[in-house]
Design a protein around this motif. Structure first.
Motif, PDB file in Angstrom:
ATOM      1  N   GLU A  27       0.838  -1.205   0.000  1.00  0.00           N
ATOM      2  CA  GLU A  27       0.000   0.000   0.000  1.00  0.00           C
ATOM      3  C   GLU A  27       0.875   1.259   0.000  1.00  0.00           C
ATOM      4  OE1 GLU A  27      -2.489   1.038   3.335  1.00  0.00           O
ATOM      5  OE2 GLU A  27      -4.034   1.886   2.039  1.00  0.00           O
ATOM      6  N   ASP A  59      -9.967  -1.780   6.023  1.00  0.00           N
ATOM      7  CA  ASP A  59     -10.917  -2.294   5.016  1.00  0.00           C
ATOM      8  C   ASP A  59     -11.749  -3.440   5.610  1.00  0.00           C
ATOM      9  OD1 ASP A  59      -8.423  -1.198   3.892  1.00  0.00           O
ATOM     10  OD2 ASP A  59      -9.322  -1.571   1.941  1.00  0.00           O
ATOM     11  N   ASP A 296      -3.061   2.229  -3.892  1.00  0.00           N
ATOM     12  CA  ASP A 296      -3.901   1.744  -2.786  1.00  0.00           C
ATOM     13  C   ASP A 296      -4.158   0.240  -2.924  1.00  0.00           C
ATOM     14  OD1 ASP A 296      -5.416   1.641  -0.567  1.00  0.00           O
ATOM     15  OD2 ASP A 296      -6.982   3.001  -1.262  1.00  0.00           O
ATOM     16  N   ASP A 298      -4.066  -2.488  -0.940  1.00  0.00           N
ATOM     17  CA  ASP A 298      -4.916  -3.317  -0.069  1.00  0.00           C
ATOM     18  C   ASP A 298      -6.383  -3.145  -0.436  1.00  0.00           C
ATOM     19  OD1 ASP A 298      -5.063  -0.712   1.011  1.00  0.00           O
ATOM     20  OD2 ASP A 298      -5.428  -1.451   3.047  1.00  0.00           O
ATOM     21  N   THR A 299      -6.753  -1.902  -0.745  1.00  0.00           N
ATOM     22  CA  THR A 299      -8.164  -1.604  -0.999  1.00  0.00           C
ATOM     23  C   THR A 299      -8.589  -2.060  -2.398  1.00  0.00           C
ATOM     24  OG1 THR A 299      -7.949   0.213   0.534  1.00  0.00           O
ATOM     25  CG2 THR A 299      -9.851   0.267  -0.923  1.00  0.00           C
TER      26      THR A 299
HETATM   27 MG    MG Z   1      -6.013   1.097   1.265  1.00  0.00          MG
END
Ligand code: MG
Ligand code: F2R
Ligand code: MG
Length: 349
Positions: A27, A59, A296, A298-299
Motif C-alpha cells: 500500500e 478495510d 492503494d 490493499d483496498t
Molecule cells: Mg487502502
C-alpha cells in the motif's frame, strides 16, 4: 456454483479479506514489480518459512462491522452500524485508517450525537469525503440483500455514515452493484456485465447531489460512468500496460480512482495473462494483478477480491493463502450466515 450459491458468498467475503491482508505489503508504493508481487504471494505457500499471520487493515475491520450489523439487525440499522464503527476504531485504532475518517469515527462514539450522518457531512469543510472507505466495505450489502434496489440504497446509506460526498458513496454503490451482478453469474458475459454497470450508474449519477459534486470537483458530468466507459475501452484491447491502466483509471485513495480500477482488474484477469504465472487461476490472477498496480493496493485488491470471489467461488481460493490471513476463517463463517439472510429476504422473510 449456480447464481447466489454458498460457494460464491464464501468466495466473495474471504477473497476480500485476502486482498486486504496480502495487499497491505504494497500500500502506497509507487511502483511494484510483478516479480515482487509473485515473491510475496509465493512466500504464502512456503510452509517452511512458518509464515506469521498477515493482519487485516481498516478495510476488513469496517467490513466486519457491516456484516455483524446486518446479521444482528437482520437488515440495515444506521445507529447500530455507526456504533460498531466507533467501537471497532476505539478498540483497534492502529489498522491504517484514512487520516480524515478518524475524526468521524471519534465523533460517532459520542453519546450526545443525535444524527449519525452529521459527522460525515462536516468532513472537508462540509464537502464530505470522496475517499474509498465506503466502497472498501460495501460488498456485504450485496451479500445480504437480494433486491437490486436495496443493494443500491443500503450501500449508499452505509457509506454515508463516513462519506457524504457523492464521489465517495457512489463508489460504494458501484462496488456493491459489481458484487451483486457477479454473484448472479453476470461475469460469464463480461461485455454485458460492464454495460449493465454503466446503465445502473447512469441512473445513480443522474441525482442532483451527484451532479453538483461533479461540477464543484471539476469531474465529468457522470464521473463513474465516464470511468466505466474507459474500463470498457481497455477491456476491448488485446494488450494494456500497467502504466496505461494507472493513467486511465488511477490507483489512488479516492473512490473514483480505485473502484473502476478494481472492476477492470477482475475483467482483465478473466483470461490468462502473459505477465502472470500459467498455474494461477482467475482469482489468484486478479489479486496478483491488483497488487502490481501499486498505490492503494490493499483496498483495490480487497474490492477486486470481493467481485472475483463472487464469480469463482471459495474453491478458487488457495488454502495456503487463507491460512495466512487474519479474519479469513471468520469471513468464511459469516458468509454462510449472510447466505442464509439473503435467501430468507429473497423469500420475503
Ligand atoms: Mg487502502
Ligand atoms: N489510509 C490508508 N492508508 C494510508 C496510510 C496507512 C498507513 N500506512 C498506516 O499504516 O497507518 N488506508 C486506508 O484509507 C483508505 C480509505 O480511506 P477513507 O476511509 O476514505 O478515509 P478519508 O480520510 O475519508 O479519505 C482518505 C483521504 O482522501 C482525501 N480526501 C477525501 N475526501 C477529500 C476531500 N473532499 N477533499 C480533499 N481530500 C479528500 C484525504 O487525503 C483523505 O485523508 C483505504 O485505502 C484504506 O486502506
Ligand atoms: Mg486499509
Amino acid at each position: 456454483g449456480g447464481p447466489a450459491s454458498l460457494s460464491r458468498f464464501r468466495g466473495a467475503l474471504v477473497a476480500a479479506v485476502l486482498g486486504d491482508c496480502v495487499g497491505g505489503e504494497f500500500e502506497g508504493a509507487e511502483e511494484v514489480p510483478m516479480e515482487s508481487v509473485l515473491q510475496h504471494l509465493n512466500s504464502l505457500d512456503d510452509e517452511t518459512k512458518g509464515n506469521g499471520i498477515l493482519e487485516y487493515s481498516d478495510d476488513t475491520a469496517m467490513a466486519r462491522c457491516v456484516v455483524q450489523s446486518l446479521l444482528t439487525r437482520t437488515g440495515f440499522d444506521e445507529q447500530d452500524m455507526a456504533r460498531r464503527f466507533a467501537k471497532e476504531y476505539s478498540a483497534s485504532p492502529g489498522r491504517g485508517y484514512g487520516s480524515g475518517v478518524i475524526q468521524v469515527l471519534k465523533k460517532l462514539s459520542s453519546p450526545q450525537l443525535s444524527d449519525v450522518y452529521q459527522p460525515a457531512r462536516d468532513q472537508f469543510n462540509g464537502r464530505g469525503s470522496f475517499g474509498n472507505g465506503g466502497a472498501m466495505r460495501a460488498a456485504p450489502f450485496a451479500l445480504a440483500f437480494p433486491d437490486l434496489a436495496d443493494v443500491k440504497r443500503f450501500a449508499r446509506l452505509g457509506a454515508m455514515l463516513t462519506h457524504s460526498c457523492s464521489l465517495g458513496y457512489n463508489g460504494a454503490v458501484l462496488q456493491a452493484l459489481a458484487v451483486h451482478l457477479s454473484l448472479q453469474g453476470a461475469l460469464d458475459l463480461p461485455q454485458q456485465f460492464i454495460t449493465r454497470l454503466i446503465t445502473e450508474m447512469e441512473e445513480v449519477e443522474a441525482d442532483e447531489a451527484a451532479r453538483n459534486d461533479a461540477r464543484i470537483l471539476k469531474e465529468a458530468e457522470k464521473p463513474f460512468c465516464e470511468r466505466l466507459h474507459r474500463v470498457r475501452d481497455l477491456m476491448d484491447r488485446s494488450k494494456v500496460s500497467i502504466e496505461e491502466v494507472i493513467s486511465e483509471l488511477g490507483n489512488g485513495i479516492a473512490a473514483l480512482h480505485s473502484v473502476p480500477t478494481a472492476i477492470f482488474c477482475v475483467l482483465h484477469c478473466l483470461q490468462p495473462r502473459e505477465c502472470l504465472p500459467e498455474n494461477y487461476g482467475g482469482l489468484e490472477r486478479t489479486i496478483a494483478y491488483s497488487l502490481a498496480l501499486g498505490g492503494d493496493t490493499d483496498t483495490i485488491a480487497c474490492m477486486a477480491g470481493a467481485i472475483a470471489g463472487a464469480h469463482y467461488g471459495i474453491e478458487a481460493i488457495p488454502q495456503s493463502w487463507m491460512k495466512c490471513c487474519e479474519g479469513a476463517e471468520d469471513a468464511d463463517m459469516n458468509a454462510e450466515r449472510l447466505h442464509m439472510l439473503y435467501h430468507q429476504l429473497s423469500q420475503g422473510g
